[in-house]
Scaffold this motif. Structure first.
Motif, PDB file in Angstrom:
ATOM      1  N   TRP A  51       0.809  -1.216   0.000  1.00 44.02           N
ATOM      2  CA  TRP A  51       0.000   0.000   0.000  1.00 44.02           C
ATOM      3  C   TRP A  51       0.843   1.267   0.000  1.00 44.02           C
ATOM      4  O   TRP A  51       1.917   1.310   0.600  1.00 44.02           O
ATOM      5  N   MET A  52       0.326   2.298  -0.651  1.00 55.47           N
ATOM      6  CA  MET A  52       0.775   3.666  -0.428  1.00 55.47           C
ATOM      7  C   MET A  52      -0.095   4.212   0.705  1.00 55.47           C
ATOM      8  O   MET A  52      -1.322   4.101   0.647  1.00 55.47           O
ATOM      9  N   THR A  53       0.522   4.812   1.713  1.00 55.50           N
ATOM     10  CA  THR A  53      -0.240   5.290   2.860  1.00 55.50           C
ATOM     11  C   THR A  53       0.160   6.715   3.199  1.00 55.50           C
ATOM     12  O   THR A  53       1.305   7.128   2.975  1.00 55.50           O
ATOM     13  N   ASN A  54      -0.794   7.473   3.774  1.00 53.75           N
ATOM     14  CA  ASN A  54      -0.461   8.825   4.208  1.00 53.75           C
ATOM     15  C   ASN A  54       0.067   8.801   5.639  1.00 53.75           C
ATOM     16  O   ASN A  54       0.238   7.744   6.242  1.00 53.75           O
ATOM     17  N   ALA A  55       0.333   9.974   6.190  1.00 53.37           N
ATOM     18  CA  ALA A  55       0.958  10.061   7.508  1.00 53.37           C
ATOM     19  C   ALA A  55       0.059   9.521   8.611  1.00 53.37           C
ATOM     20  O   ALA A  55       0.552   9.209   9.708  1.00 53.37           O
ATOM     21  N   ASP A  56      -1.241   9.403   8.343  1.00 48.39           N
ATOM     22  CA  ASP A  56      -2.171   8.836   9.322  1.00 48.39           C
ATOM     23  C   ASP A  56      -2.373   7.340   9.131  1.00 48.39           C
ATOM     24  O   ASP A  56      -3.211   6.728   9.807  1.00 48.39           O
ATOM     25  N   GLY A  57      -1.631   6.757   8.178  1.00 50.10           N
ATOM     26  CA  GLY A  57      -1.769   5.328   7.924  1.00 50.10           C
ATOM     27  C   GLY A  57      -2.930   4.962   7.042  1.00 50.10           C
ATOM     28  O   GLY A  57      -3.283   3.780   6.933  1.00 50.10           O
ATOM     29  N   VAL A  58      -3.548   5.946   6.395  1.00 45.42           N
ATOM     30  CA  VAL A  58      -4.687   5.691   5.505  1.00 45.42           C
ATOM     31  C   VAL A  58      -4.170   5.356   4.112  1.00 45.42           C
ATOM     32  O   VAL A  58      -3.320   6.073   3.564  1.00 45.42           O
ATOM     33  N   ASN A  59      -4.672   4.286   3.523  1.00 46.82           N
ATOM     34  CA  ASN A  59      -4.216   3.853   2.204  1.00 46.82           C
ATOM     35  C   ASN A  59      -4.655   4.832   1.123  1.00 46.82           C
ATOM     36  O   ASN A  59      -5.768   5.375   1.159  1.00 46.82           O
ATOM     37  N   LEU A  60      -3.763   5.049   0.145  1.00 46.56           N
ATOM     38  CA  LEU A  60      -4.061   5.879  -1.014  1.00 46.56           C
ATOM     39  C   LEU A  60      -3.995   5.016  -2.260  1.00 46.56           C
ATOM     40  O   LEU A  60      -3.012   4.305  -2.483  1.00 46.56           O
ATOM     41  N   THR A  61      -5.040   5.073  -3.065  1.00 43.55           N
ATOM     42  CA  THR A  61      -5.064   4.405  -4.360  1.00 43.55           C
ATOM     43  C   THR A  61      -5.381   5.454  -5.416  1.00 43.55           C
ATOM     44  O   THR A  61      -6.339   6.225  -5.272  1.00 43.55           O
ATOM     45  N   TYR A  62      -4.593   5.482  -6.478  1.00 47.09           N
ATOM     46  CA  TYR A  62      -4.834   6.435  -7.559  1.00 47.09           C
ATOM     47  C   TYR A  62      -5.882   5.894  -8.532  1.00 47.09           C
ATOM     48  O   TYR A  62      -5.851   4.715  -8.906  1.00 47.09           O
ATOM     49  N   ALA A  63      -6.776   6.759  -8.961  1.00 47.75           N
ATOM     50  CA  ALA A  63      -7.616   6.525 -10.130  1.00 47.75           C
ATOM     51  C   ALA A  63      -7.540   7.807 -10.932  1.00 47.75           C
ATOM     52  O   ALA A  63      -8.177   8.808 -10.576  1.00 47.75           O
ATOM     53  N   GLY A  64      -6.723   7.819 -11.976  1.00 49.78           N
ATOM     54  CA  GLY A  64      -6.426   9.092 -12.610  1.00 49.78           C
ATOM     55  C   GLY A  64      -6.236   9.002 -14.109  1.00 49.78           C
ATOM     56  O   GLY A  64      -6.598   8.020 -14.761  1.00 49.78           O
ATOM     57  N   VAL A  65      -5.632  10.063 -14.637  1.00 50.86           N
ATOM     58  CA  VAL A  65      -5.504  10.223 -16.083  1.00 50.86           C
ATOM     59  C   VAL A  65      -4.156  10.858 -16.391  1.00 50.86           C
ATOM     60  O   VAL A  65      -3.601  11.595 -15.591  1.00 50.86           O
ATOM     61  N   ASN A  66      -3.631  10.556 -17.562  1.00 51.52           N
ATOM     62  CA  ASN A  66      -2.393  11.155 -18.045  1.00 51.52           C
ATOM     63  C   ASN A  66      -2.679  12.502 -18.699  1.00 51.52           C
ATOM     64  O   ASN A  66      -3.565  12.606 -19.549  1.00 51.52           O
ATOM     65  N   TRP A  67      -1.886  13.499 -18.310  1.00 50.40           N
ATOM     66  CA  TRP A  67      -1.963  14.836 -18.914  1.00 50.40           C
ATOM     67  C   TRP A  67      -0.579  15.144 -19.470  1.00 50.40           C
ATOM     68  O   TRP A  67       0.338  15.464 -18.719  1.00 50.40           O
ATOM     69  N   PRO A  68      -0.395  15.064 -20.785  1.00 47.73           N
ATOM     70  CA  PRO A  68       0.941  15.218 -21.354  1.00 47.73           C
ATOM     71  C   PRO A  68       1.434  16.659 -21.344  1.00 47.73           C
ATOM     72  O   PRO A  68       0.704  17.587 -21.701  1.00 47.73           O
ATOM     73  N   GLY A  69       2.706  16.814 -20.960  1.00 48.41           N
ATOM     74  CA  GLY A  69       3.369  18.106 -21.028  1.00 48.41           C
ATOM     75  C   GLY A  69       4.778  17.984 -21.568  1.00 48.41           C
ATOM     76  O   GLY A  69       5.597  18.875 -21.381  1.00 48.41           O
ATOM     77  N   HIS A  70       5.067  16.867 -22.255  1.00 44.33           N
ATOM     78  CA  HIS A  70       6.423  16.572 -22.705  1.00 44.33           C
ATOM     79  C   HIS A  70       6.624  16.811 -24.198  1.00 44.33           C
ATOM     80  O   HIS A  70       7.696  16.499 -24.730  1.00 44.33           O
ATOM     81  N   GLY A  71       5.615  17.343 -24.894  1.00 49.43           N
ATOM     82  CA  GLY A  71       5.743  17.575 -26.334  1.00 49.43           C
ATOM     83  C   GLY A  71       6.677  18.732 -26.645  1.00 49.43           C
ATOM     84  O   GLY A  71       7.250  19.370 -25.760  1.00 49.43           O
ATOM     85  N   GLU A  72       6.811  19.028 -27.927  1.00 46.05           N
ATOM     86  CA  GLU A  72       7.787  20.022 -28.364  1.00 46.05           C
ATOM     87  C   GLU A  72       7.595  21.398 -27.727  1.00 46.05           C
ATOM     88  O   GLU A  72       8.555  22.131 -27.523  1.00 46.05           O
ATOM     89  N   THR A  73       6.356  21.779 -27.423  1.00 45.10           N
ATOM     90  CA  THR A  73       6.150  23.068 -26.759  1.00 45.10           C
ATOM     91  C   THR A  73       6.583  23.022 -25.297  1.00 45.10           C
ATOM     92  O   THR A  73       6.889  24.039 -24.697  1.00 45.10           O
ATOM     93  N   MET A  74       6.574  21.817 -24.714  1.00 46.81           N
ATOM     94  CA  MET A  74       6.841  21.606 -23.284  1.00 46.81           C
ATOM     95  C   MET A  74       5.843  22.360 -22.418  1.00 46.81           C
ATOM     96  O   MET A  74       6.139  22.770 -21.291  1.00 46.81           O
TER      97      MET A  74
END
Length: 424
Positions: free
Chosen positions: A40-63
């Protein structure tokens, strides 16, 4: 940059009622630093963190993170929030930091778009970005755009995960693009380590900055360049990169990707006769910060039982000692997977299988990709992204049915929450 950040933070906080500010500063992100506890990933209180997310690209030629000519930063984050997602994987290029530290460019928006897109179209896209994002000017730097996104994510309760996608800015990933492996044409390890430390330190001001990845999709190098691809080289460089992050910002979780486009992790956790490395986290200063990441684009595998077996063997066995040969247990995040956004695809075997398997395993994930087009990709300006959750106008869901019937139930099952109604 510092003054811009203060003004932006002040603007964000002043727009909130006092109760919301208290929730932001004392509830949402007050339990850093995060660490790991077994699988598990846990916070300072011992609560588990699970990601449910999305990719946001910022690595293209414009950066510059994509899509800001269509929606403001706040509107973009709200689109993410409306699905029930709790995280973004924000990608960046080492070149952006090289420009800053080597004084080649400060990366102002007024020059970044013109340099990548040409005078006519670069100016047009720049003006559209400035029109949608009133806090930006031509003098706003690329890194300040990242700051704005991170602060808006904090305001709306979205975690930020930084991913070093490439060294030289551009589309990823090929074996001949110069970004494939340590020592490749554009992949200087010292510059890479320097950039990791820089971004880890810079992000200390971001309230929702929780984790940072070392490198996206390490892979063999094609052509005549003599670049050895093996686990021994992987170990030396990845631990050096992790040390750079940890020295700069010891609060961060550190994501380790494996080999072969981030599909193979076994030598990290499996005591099965791999002679190249002995990955022993107990010897590392950041031993309680290590998270493994995996990608899956095996759309041709239509048998879900086979897919589960392959994923378990090559990566998911890291979650628990299902075999005596699993020497160390780690958290795991599928930081990339995705599918063409059409009604027939969210229910197809690939997406349907992962839609069940990942929540069952309580494994975090980030889908590829948020935006519906790119400023420029592989030489084509305004290139459409059929895998984008947003359509080519950058304002609406490309496949509303995919969101409401596929992705949102997956979020609910992953996080154990009732998702909100997604914005149109």
């Amino acid at each position: 940059m510092y003054n811009f950040l203060l003004v932006l933070l002040s603007t964000v906080l002043c727009a909130l009622p006092s109760s919301a500010i208290e929730g932001l500063t004392r509830q949402s992100f007050s339990t850093k630093p995060f660490s790991t506890d077994g699988r598990w990933m846990t916070n300072a209180d011992g609560v588990n963190l699970t990601y449910a997310g999305v990719n946001w690209p910022g690595h293209g030629e414009t950066m510059v993170p994509e899509g800001l000519q269509y929606l403001s930063v706040a509107e973009m984050v709200q689109k993410i929030k409306s699905t029930g997602m709790n995280a973004i994987r924000l990608t960046w290029a080492v070149q952006m930091i090289d420009d800053i530290l080597d004084k080649r460019s400060d990366g102002q928006l007024g020059t970044a778009f013109v340099a990548a897109l040409g005078e006519t179209n670069g100016t047009k896209v720049l003006n559209a970005v400035l029109d949608k994002n009133k806090a930006f000017t031509k003098e706003t730097t690329r890194l300040e755009v990242f700051d704005a996104i991170a602060l808006e994510c904090a305001r709306q309760g979205i975690y930020v995960h930084l991913d070093n996608h490439v060294s030289k800015a551009g589309w990823c990933c090929k074996t001949d693009d110069g970004n494939a492996w340590f020592g490749d044409e554009f992949f200087g390890t010292k510059n890479w380590e320097r950039a990791l430390g820089f971004m880890a330190d810079h992000g200390k001001t971001w309230p929702s900055f929780v984790s940072m990845a070392l490198r996206n999709e390490l892979r063999p190098v094609s052509g005549s360049r003599d670049v050895p691809v093996n686990w021994d080289t992987w170990y030396g460089n990845m631990t050096a990169g992790a040390e750079a992050i940890h020295r700069a910002n010891p609060d961060l979780l550190i994501f380790f990707s494996g080999l072969y486009y981030d599909t193979q992790l076994r030598p990290i956790f499996y005591d099965g006769g791999f002679r190249d490395i002995d990955f022993d986290p107990s010897k590392l200063a950041y031993k309680d910060k290590i998270v493994l990441e995996v990608h899956d684009y095996d759309l041709d595998e239509t048998n879900c039982t086979n897919k589960r077996t392959k994923l378990t063997r090559d990566s998911f066995a890291a979650l628990g000692p299902i075999s005596p040969k699993v020497k160390t247990v780690y958290p795991l995040v599928m930081s990339e997977w995705g599918f063409s956004q059409s009604p027939d695809q969210y229910a197809a075997p690939f997406a349907a299988c992962l839609g069940q398997f990942l929540p069952e395993q309580r494994v975090g994930w980030m889908i590829w990709v948020l935006i519906g087009s790119y400023y420029i990709r592989e030489g084509e300006q305004g290139k459409d992204e059929p895998w984008g959750l947003l359509d080519s106008t950058g304002t609406k869901w490309r496949c509303p049915e995919c969101i409401t019937k596929g992705i949102m139930p997956m979020i609910q099952n992953t996080l154990g929450i009732e998702p909100p109604v997604a914005n149109a």
